[in-house]
Design a protein around this motif. Structure first.
Motif, PDB file in Angstrom:
ATOM      1  N   CYS A 114       0.844  -1.325   0.037  1.00 53.24           N
ATOM      2  CA  CYS A 114       0.030  -0.074   0.067  1.00 53.24           C
ATOM      3  C   CYS A 114       0.766   1.256  -0.061  1.00 53.24           C
ATOM      4  CB  CYS A 114      -0.935   0.052   1.185  1.00 53.24           C
ATOM      5  SG  CYS A 114      -0.250  -0.100   2.650  1.00 53.24           S
ATOM      6  N   HIS A 164      -8.530   2.771  -0.876  1.00 51.25           N
ATOM      7  CA  HIS A 164      -8.276   2.623  -1.992  1.00 51.25           C
ATOM      8  C   HIS A 164      -7.018   1.674  -2.131  1.00 51.25           C
ATOM      9  CE1 HIS A 164      -9.986   6.635  -3.392  1.00 51.25           C
ATOM     10  NE2 HIS A 164      -9.667   7.010  -1.916  1.00 51.25           N
ATOM     11  N   THR A 165      -6.782   1.068  -1.274  1.00 47.94           N
ATOM     12  CA  THR A 165      -5.609  -0.091  -0.814  1.00 47.94           C
ATOM     13  C   THR A 165      -6.156  -1.459  -1.890  1.00 47.94           C
ATOM     14  OG1 THR A 165      -5.236   0.666   1.409  1.00 47.94           O
ATOM     15  CG2 THR A 165      -4.240  -1.359   0.713  1.00 47.94           C
ATOM     16  N   ASP A 187       1.467   5.932  -4.657  1.00 47.91           N
ATOM     17  CA  ASP A 187       0.261   5.687  -3.450  1.00 47.91           C
ATOM     18  C   ASP A 187      -0.652   6.672  -3.487  1.00 47.91           C
ATOM     19  OD1 ASP A 187      -0.971   5.703  -1.059  1.00 47.91           O
ATOM     20  OD2 ASP A 187       0.995   6.012   0.153  1.00 47.91           O
ATOM     21  N   GLU A 232      -3.660   5.126  -0.664  1.00 49.84           N
ATOM     22  CA  GLU A 232      -3.677   3.857  -0.201  1.00 49.84           C
ATOM     23  C   GLU A 232      -3.119   3.627   1.190  1.00 49.84           C
ATOM     24  OE1 GLU A 232      -1.878   1.739  -3.628  1.00 49.84           O
ATOM     25  OE2 GLU A 232      -2.243   3.538  -4.783  1.00 49.84           O
TER      26      GLU A 232
END
Length: 241
Positions: free
Chosen positions: A137, A168-169, A191, A194
């Motif tokens: 992540c 959002h990960t 990222d 995330e």
């Protein structure tokens, strides 16, 4: 036999046991570990019990063993001298972008930040040196994972899982592998909220380093807008070169 040698032999066996756990690449059972070490199960059990108690090994719910969190802390101390060497380059990144610049490595299965220069802005991302996070992540984590074979990444994920830090990960192995393919193609990792809401981070691997290493620039999404990502990535690549 000189009794002064016995503690040294016991220490050697314990260190060898830790190396066998590391070489296994996945949690390992006691009998398999004893066979790999060439010791009786009873002897291996005594060593394992002591190593678990001190945090050097961790016992999973299925009574299999993997490296413990104490080793992560020791790894961070071992890498401590790296920080001062990286700081001038991180200062250059912070001056060029106005945002926090960081360097991180893979310590076991987790990401460990080893150096950082904070943004002068009062509102900035919350990571600090020696902060640990998950590889799947974080931009620095994905930049380093992209340098590994997909099979190796899958094995790592089997050990760590894919816990969602935000909505959002990435949540599946297929999603992660697809993301890493994009990292290899673009040359940088992203990222996008995330690891932390309202934070965006861009990272690139340092391919010339003798160990896994990535550098990043991160900040709030209000300043590190998507339109800035290519510009920040190019500055990172310039510094790495």
């Amino acid at each position: 036999m000189d009794t002064t040698q016995r503690p040294l032999q016991s220490l050697g066996r314990a260190l060898g046991l830790l190396e066998h756990v590391a070489d296994a690449g996945e949690p390992i059972g006691l009998s398999d570990l004893a066979a790999a070490c060439g010791t009786p199960v009873s002897t291996a059990h005594r060593m394992v019990r002591s190593l678990v108690a001190s945090g050097y090994l961790h016992q999973d719910h299925d009574r299999r063993y993997r490296l413990g969190p104490r080793l992560v802390a020791l790894g961070g101390l071992a890498l401590h001298p790296v920080g001062p060497a990286l700081t001038p380059w991180l200062q250059r990144l912070e001056r060029a972008t106005g945002e926090t610049a960081s360097a991180a490595t893979l310590c076991g299965d987790v990401v460990l930040y080893v150096a950082q220069v904070q943004s002068a802005h009062p509102m900035r991302t919350s990571t600090t040196p020696h902060h640990r996070t998950m590889a799947h992540c974080s931009a620095v984590g994905k930049a380093m994972l992209a340098q590994l074979a997909d099979d190796t990444v899958v094995e790592l994920v089997r050990r760590t899982g894919l816990p969602r830090r935000t909505n959002h990960t990435v949540g599946t192995v297929d999603e992660l592998i697809t993301d890493l393919e994009g990292v290899r193609r673009r040359g940088f990792a992203l990222d996008d909220e995330e690891d932390e809401y309202a934070a965006r981070c861009v990272a690139v691997p340092v391919l010339s380093a003798p160990f896994p290493l990535a550098v990043s620039v991160s900040g709030p999404t209000t300043r590190v807008v998507r339109e800035r990502v290519p510009e920040i990535a190019e500055e990172l690549l310039r510094v790495v070169r």
